[in-house]
Design an enzyme around this catalytic site. Structure first.
Site, PDB file in Angstrom:
ATOM      1  N   VAL A   1     -17.724   2.601  -4.172  1.00 44.09           N
ATOM      2  CA  VAL A   1     -18.582   1.661  -3.734  1.00 44.09           C
ATOM      3  C   VAL A   1     -19.962   1.550  -3.255  1.00 44.09           C
ATOM      4  O   VAL A   1     -20.885   0.901  -3.521  1.00 44.09           O
ATOM      5  CB  VAL A   1     -17.250   0.708  -2.748  1.00 44.09           C
ATOM      6  CG1 VAL A   1     -17.910  -0.718  -2.740  1.00 44.09           C
ATOM      7  CG2 VAL A   1     -16.045   0.634  -3.456  1.00 44.09           C
TER       8      VAL A   1
ATOM      9  N   TYR B   1     -22.009   3.733  -3.324  1.00 48.54           N
ATOM     10  CA  TYR B   1     -23.046   3.741  -4.143  1.00 48.54           C
ATOM     11  C   TYR B   1     -23.652   2.839  -5.047  1.00 48.54           C
ATOM     12  O   TYR B   1     -24.865   2.364  -5.494  1.00 48.54           O
ATOM     13  CB  TYR B   1     -22.873   5.234  -5.036  1.00 48.54           C
ATOM     14  CG  TYR B   1     -23.835   5.547  -6.182  1.00 48.54           C
ATOM     15  CD1 TYR B   1     -25.203   5.980  -5.690  1.00 48.54           C
ATOM     16  CD2 TYR B   1     -23.590   5.189  -7.395  1.00 48.54           C
ATOM     17  CE1 TYR B   1     -26.054   6.199  -6.922  1.00 48.54           C
ATOM     18  CE2 TYR B   1     -24.471   5.558  -8.545  1.00 48.54           C
ATOM     19  CZ  TYR B   1     -25.861   6.059  -7.987  1.00 48.54           C
ATOM     20  OH  TYR B   1     -26.745   6.172  -9.288  1.00 48.54           O
TER      21      TYR B   1
ATOM     22  N   LYS C   1       0.937  -1.090  -0.009  1.00 51.51           N
ATOM     23  CA  LYS C   1       0.129   0.021  -0.061  1.00 51.51           C
ATOM     24  C   LYS C   1       0.950   1.086   0.021  1.00 51.51           C
ATOM     25  O   LYS C   1       1.814   1.172   0.485  1.00 51.51           O
ATOM     26  CB  LYS C   1      -0.824   0.092   1.200  1.00 51.51           C
ATOM     27  CG  LYS C   1      -2.127   0.870   1.346  1.00 51.51           C
ATOM     28  CD  LYS C   1      -3.152  -0.053   0.221  1.00 51.51           C
ATOM     29  CE  LYS C   1      -4.470   0.842   0.131  1.00 51.51           C
ATOM     30  NZ  LYS C   1      -5.426   0.064  -0.501  1.00 51.51           N
TER      31      LYS C   1
ATOM     32  N   GLY D   1     -21.519   5.637   3.991  1.00 52.49           N
ATOM     33  CA  GLY D   1     -20.520   5.991   2.917  1.00 52.49           C
ATOM     34  C   GLY D   1     -21.015   5.686   1.586  1.00 52.49           C
ATOM     35  O   GLY D   1     -21.043   4.622   1.154  1.00 52.49           O
ATOM     36  N   VAL D   2     -21.624   6.781   0.889  1.00 55.65           N
ATOM     37  CA  VAL D   2     -22.032   6.480  -0.701  1.00 55.65           C
ATOM     38  C   VAL D   2     -21.124   6.839  -1.732  1.00 55.65           C
ATOM     39  O   VAL D   2     -21.552   7.739  -2.554  1.00 55.65           O
ATOM     40  CB  VAL D   2     -23.584   6.612  -0.890  1.00 55.65           C
ATOM     41  CG1 VAL D   2     -24.467   5.532  -0.099  1.00 55.65           C
ATOM     42  CG2 VAL D   2     -23.960   7.953  -0.025  1.00 55.65           C
ATOM     43  N   GLY D   3     -19.805   6.484  -1.516  1.00 53.31           N
ATOM     44  CA  GLY D   3     -19.001   7.046  -2.818  1.00 53.31           C
ATOM     45  C   GLY D   3     -18.780   6.112  -3.669  1.00 53.31           C
ATOM     46  O   GLY D   3     -19.949   5.528  -4.001  1.00 53.31           O
TER      47      GLY D   3
HETATM   48  P1  NAD Z   1     -14.987   6.929  -1.963  1.00 53.41           P
HETATM   49  O1  NAD Z   1     -13.946   8.061  -1.348  1.00 53.41           O
HETATM   50  O2  NAD Z   1     -15.298   7.154  -3.185  1.00 53.41           O
HETATM   51  O3  NAD Z   1     -16.045   6.753  -0.741  1.00 53.41           O
HETATM   52  C1  NAD Z   1     -15.898   6.884   0.676  1.00 53.41           C
HETATM   53  C2  NAD Z   1     -17.373   7.996   0.875  1.00 53.41           C
HETATM   54  O4  NAD Z   1     -17.160   7.663   2.344  1.00 53.41           O
HETATM   55  C3  NAD Z   1     -17.125   9.244   0.496  1.00 53.41           C
HETATM   56  O5  NAD Z   1     -18.250   9.563  -0.302  1.00 53.41           O
HETATM   57  C4  NAD Z   1     -16.934   9.945   2.061  1.00 53.41           C
HETATM   58  O6  NAD Z   1     -17.473  11.095   1.910  1.00 53.41           O
HETATM   59  C5  NAD Z   1     -17.737   9.007   2.811  1.00 53.41           C
HETATM   60  N1  NAD Z   1     -17.060   9.216   4.180  1.00 53.41           N
HETATM   61  C6  NAD Z   1     -15.876   9.748   4.708  1.00 53.41           C
HETATM   62  N2  NAD Z   1     -16.085   9.559   6.097  1.00 53.41           N
HETATM   63  C7  NAD Z   1     -17.465   9.492   6.382  1.00 53.41           C
HETATM   64  C8  NAD Z   1     -18.350   9.441   7.771  1.00 53.41           C
HETATM   65  N3  NAD Z   1     -17.832   9.472   8.605  1.00 53.41           N
HETATM   66  N4  NAD Z   1     -19.540   8.967   7.443  1.00 53.41           N
HETATM   67  C9  NAD Z   1     -20.319   8.724   6.486  1.00 53.41           C
HETATM   68  N5  NAD Z   1     -19.582   8.977   5.151  1.00 53.41           N
HETATM   69  C10 NAD Z   1     -18.138   9.127   5.159  1.00 53.41           C
HETATM   70  O7  NAD Z   1     -14.066   5.434  -1.740  1.00 53.41           O
HETATM   71  P2  NAD Z   1     -14.434   4.123  -2.089  1.00 53.41           P
HETATM   72  O8  NAD Z   1     -13.716   3.734  -3.454  1.00 53.41           O
HETATM   73  O9  NAD Z   1     -15.712   3.999  -2.241  1.00 53.41           O
HETATM   74  O10 NAD Z   1     -13.977   2.999  -1.112  1.00 53.41           O
HETATM   75  C11 NAD Z   1     -14.890   3.084   0.222  1.00 53.41           C
HETATM   76  C12 NAD Z   1     -14.053   2.167   1.168  1.00 53.41           C
HETATM   77  O11 NAD Z   1     -14.072   0.711   0.414  1.00 53.41           O
HETATM   78  C13 NAD Z   1     -12.739   2.628   1.425  1.00 53.41           C
HETATM   79  O12 NAD Z   1     -12.289   2.026   2.830  1.00 53.41           O
HETATM   80  C14 NAD Z   1     -11.778   1.677   0.421  1.00 53.41           C
HETATM   81  O13 NAD Z   1     -10.487   1.619   0.989  1.00 53.41           O
HETATM   82  C15 NAD Z   1     -12.432   0.436   0.394  1.00 53.41           C
HETATM   83  N6  NAD Z   1     -12.276  -0.348  -0.748  1.00 53.41           N
HETATM   84  C16 NAD Z   1     -12.412   0.147  -2.017  1.00 53.41           C
HETATM   85  C17 NAD Z   1     -12.415  -0.357  -3.240  1.00 53.41           C
HETATM   86  C18 NAD Z   1     -12.700  -0.015  -4.410  1.00 53.41           C
HETATM   87  O14 NAD Z   1     -12.676  -0.828  -5.345  1.00 53.41           O
HETATM   88  N7  NAD Z   1     -12.985   1.321  -4.626  1.00 53.41           N
HETATM   89  C19 NAD Z   1     -11.807  -1.694  -3.060  1.00 53.41           C
HETATM   90  C20 NAD Z   1     -11.450  -2.401  -1.695  1.00 53.41           C
HETATM   91  C21 NAD Z   1     -11.713  -1.563  -0.760  1.00 53.41           C
END
Ligand code: NAD
Length: 347
Positions: free
Chosen positions: A179, A181, A79, A175-177
């Site tokens: 993943v 969403y 990482k 968290g609806v980022g």
């Molecule tokens: P992202 O940044 O797109 O989404 C994360 C969301 O969480 C954001 O919208 C943010 O505003 C929100 N957030 C942050 N703090 C918060 C809180 N206290 N309460 C509510 N919402 C909050 O990231 P992502 O790519 O969707 O990844 C989400 C998680 O999944 C991360 O921990 C990441 O490491 C993990 N992950 C992602 C992937 C991937 O394919 N993107 C793969 C494995 C693991």
């Protein structure tokens, strides 16, 4: 301090990267390369201290090693973190970082993570060929991660509610980022009821208007009465403060390092809350990037990501058999594969 941490997390190498011209400060942790080149995304975050950044990278890298191992992917774990505010993220900084990645000659292969988008990863790739998850065909790993989380959720609901169907399930998503969403969309299509929270209002508004999700505040998401709590924001959401608030039967989400400490996984187990180990359920992104690299077919990716349901099912069965918490079982399965390979290689 650094060597103590290396011993504690058992990692092979830590590189500190600094570029005077752009102000780049990055830490690359190569945790384990027993199973293959070390794969791990790059996170850009405004860490308050260097120690916080280092520990985050170490924890995430160890999770990547176990994620690849438990998923049957022939890769090691790594990482990287870039210590920066979002506005410091310039093309020059990303390219300087890419040049550091290139110095590892493929022993470290990176991709996107929180704070690094696919566009950013493509900029990094201008300086190095060792970037995954940026192809036109497969691209963004987050829909695959969401698909894997939904698959793993089915294994949990089979155990707790006697059916793999997600229809009628009440799911609270933190968290609806990217993943969260995509997960919300899958769950909505399958007839689940959604409650969501995010610190970014525009994202909860979108999920509410498009998918009919109920919105609660980030503070209230823990105490929502629901079947499944899905942490899809940052790590350490399962802690001394949050466990007493939980009113769910299952914790299954995409975030890395959901348990603040292992003891919090033990506590979920003691309370009868089924926990889907984070690195086992969220491996869809890693699987998509790996297959895209080795033998690109979207069909192959979906098949392999769908196997997450079976894998989580096996962890649950073993946990029932031995009485040990699911996170302990997952660690054992992941570490055993690496130890076996080490013996074969006589390391
Ligand atoms: P992202 O940044 O797109 O989404 C994360 C969301 O969480 C954001 O919208 C943010 O505003 C929100 N957030 C942050 N703090 C918060 C809180 N206290 N309460 C509510 N919402 C909050 O990231 P992502 O790519 O969707 O990844 C989400 C998680 O999944 C991360 O921990 C990441 O490491 C993990 N992950 C992602 C992937 C991937 O394919 N993107 C793969 C494995 C693991």
């Amino acid at each position: 301090m650094v060597f103590n941490k290396i011993q504690e997390y058992g990692c092979e190498e830590i590189a500190f990267c600094y570029d005077e011209k752009t102000g780049l400060k990055a830490i690359i942790v190569i945790h384990d390369t027993t199973l293959g080149p070390a794969l791990g995304g790059t996170r850009l975050w405004d860490y308050q201290t260097e120690e916080e950044a280092l520990i985050d990278a170490l924890r995430l890298a160890r999770g990547m090693t176990r994620k690849a191992s438990i998923s049957g992917v022939d890769a090691g774990g790594a990482k990287a973190v870039i210590i920066a505010k979002p506005e410091q993220k310039t093309e020059a900084l990303l390219r300087a970082y890419g040049r550091f990645v290139d110095t590892f000659n493929g022993r470290f292969i990176t991709g996107e993570d929180v704070g690094i988008s696919m566009e950013d990863a493509r900029i990094i790739a201008k300086e190095t060929e060792y970037v995954l998850g940026i192809s036109e065909e497969v691209g963004d790993p987050s829909p695959f991660t969401a698909h894997g989380v939904a698959s793993g959720m089915r294994a949990c609901t089979s155990e707790v509610f006697g059916t793999p169907s997600l229809s009628g399930l009440k799911v609270a998503i933190q968290g609806v980022g990217a993943v969260g969403y995509n997960l919300a969309r899958i769950l909505n299509q399958e007839g689940a009821e959604l409650i969501v929270a995010d610190i970014r209002e525009e994202l909860t508004n979108k999920t509410a208007s498009e998918l009919g999700a109920k919105v609660v505040s980030p503070e209230d998401i823990y105490s929502v009465e629901c079947d499944v709590f899905a942490p899809c924001a940052l790590g350490a959401s399962i802690s001394d403060e949050t466990i007493p608030q939980l009113r769910c039967k299952v914790v299954a989400g995409s975030a890395n390092n959901q348990l603040k400490e292992n003891a919090h996984g033990d506590e979920l187990h003691r309370r009868g809350i089924l926990y889907a180990p984070d690195y086992a359920i969220n491996a869809g992104g890693l699987i998509s990037a790996y297959i895209d690299w080795k033998e690109p077919t979207t069909e192959g990716i979906m098949k392999k990501v769908g196997e997450i349901e079976h894998r989580i099912g096996e962890i649950i069965s073993e946990s029932k058999k031995t009485g040990e918490p699911t996170h302990t079982i997952a660690d054992k399965v992941a570490d055993e594969r690496i130890q076996k390979k080490k013996k074969e290689k006589a390391i």
